[in-house]
Design an enzyme around this catalytic site. Structure first.
Site, PDB file in Angstrom:
ATOM      1  CG  HIS A  96      -1.894   1.108   1.195  1.00 19.90           C
ATOM      2  ND1 HIS A  96      -2.985   1.022   0.434  1.00 19.90           N
ATOM      3  CD2 HIS A  96      -1.963   2.784   1.726  1.00 19.90           C
ATOM      4  CE1 HIS A  96      -3.237   2.360   0.520  1.00 19.90           C
ATOM      5  NE2 HIS A  96      -3.108   3.212   0.855  1.00 19.90           N
ATOM      6  CG  ASP A 122       0.096   5.637   0.112  1.00 18.86           C
ATOM      7  OD1 ASP A 122      -1.508   5.386  -0.745  1.00 18.86           O
ATOM      8  OD2 ASP A 122      -0.355   5.381   1.543  1.00 18.86           O
ATOM      9  CG  HIS A 151       0.613  10.823   1.259  1.00 18.49           C
ATOM     10  ND1 HIS A 151       0.397  10.354   0.404  1.00 18.49           N
ATOM     11  CD2 HIS A 151      -0.394   9.662   2.598  1.00 18.49           C
ATOM     12  CE1 HIS A 151      -0.475   8.993   0.349  1.00 18.49           C
ATOM     13  NE2 HIS A 151      -0.634   9.634   1.675  1.00 18.49           N
TER      14      HIS A 151
END
Length: 280
Positions: A237, A241, A263
């Site tokens: 995952h 992202d 992020h």
């Protein structure tokens, strides 16, 4: 260096309704519509009186706290990365995404549903070239013990090291050359995750209000609460992202190597790649 192929959009519009992961908004309606060449990926808030619209670019990021959010000081759209990851790998350049809330629906916490919806809508080639850039020298960013670098490579590849002392998660390593088949079967189904010990604090901050075992992997004190889709679903995952956040700049070929990045660091790398490799 730049190479080209045809730009793409979808053949027909579609609508999906679901909840928001962080806002907890119920019944968010998302409609995706084809756009003409050179339009880019655009997001529109149809629930606001002025129906503001914004392009999905790294310069329009307003927050990277637990998700990637685009917008302005007045309004925003959060949790865009899972949808953008699907658009990135499927090579969709031009699309209008209309939303009646400030968040993209979470679906099942992965990119699987978005990928299926886009493929079912049909992908249409357009009569205009797209630019695909080639990384010719290393570009890197760092914050304390988190690292992110992109190296020259003839394809789009991501290597990620996830570091954890949690007994049920541990350290995880993932390395994938990202093409459509690999993404659909090995990356897109990987779900977002959260630690139960952080849940109360996050919800006090107005985050994870819509999180559940239906749309996230929940990690308890000593075990993972729900069943995993992959034994290394967490690191997959994190790779998902990165794919989504890199959709906020022009497509490129290169090998991304990540250690503990999230992020915020993804944003820094995307901005640096844009500045050094994509002068426009």
């Amino acid at each position: 260096m730049r190479t080209g192929s045809e730009q793409q959009t979808i053949q027909q519009e579609f609508t999906y309704t679901g909840i928001g992961l962080h806002t907890g908004s119920q019944e968010i309606n998302m409609t995706c519509k084809p756009l003409a060449v050179n339009s880019g990926i655009r997001l529109k808030r149809v629930d606001l009186q002025s129906e503001p619209e914004i392009e999905a670019t790294v310069d329009n990021i307003v927050s990277t706290k637990r998700s990637t959010s685009l917008g302005t000081e007045e309004w925003q759209i959060s949790t865009v990365e899972h949808l953008l990851a699907a658009l990135n790998v499927l090579g969709i350049d031009n699309l209008l995404i209309e939303l009646d809330a400030g968040e993209v629906p979470v679906t099942d916490g992965s990119s699987k549903v978005f990928t299926e919806l886009l493929q079912n809508a049909g992908i249409k080639k357009q009569n205009e070239k797209r630019e695909i850039y080639t990384i010719e020298e290393a570009v890197w960013v760092r914050e304390e013990d988190t690292y992110l670098v992109v190296l020259p490579y003839p394809e789009f590849k991501i290597t990620y090291t996830f570091v954890s002392n949690h007994p049920a998660v541990g350290n995880q390593f993932g390395e994938f050359t990202i093409d459509k088949d690999t993404f659909v079967h090995k990356i897109a189904p990987s779900r977002t995750f959260g630690f139960a010990s952080e849940l109360e604090a996050l919800q006090k901050e107005g985050l994870a209000l819509g999180g559940s075992l239906e749309n996230a992997v929940l990690i308890g004190e000593n075990e993972i609460i729900n069943n995993l889709r992959f034994k290394d679903e967490i690191v997959r995952h994190k790779i998902l992202d990165i794919i989504g956040d890199m959709a906020l700049i022009k497509p490129f070929k290169g090998h991304i190597v990540a250690v503990r990045s999230g992020h915020a660091l993804n944003r820094k790398l995307a901005r640096k790649i844009k500045r050094q490799v994509m002068p426009y």
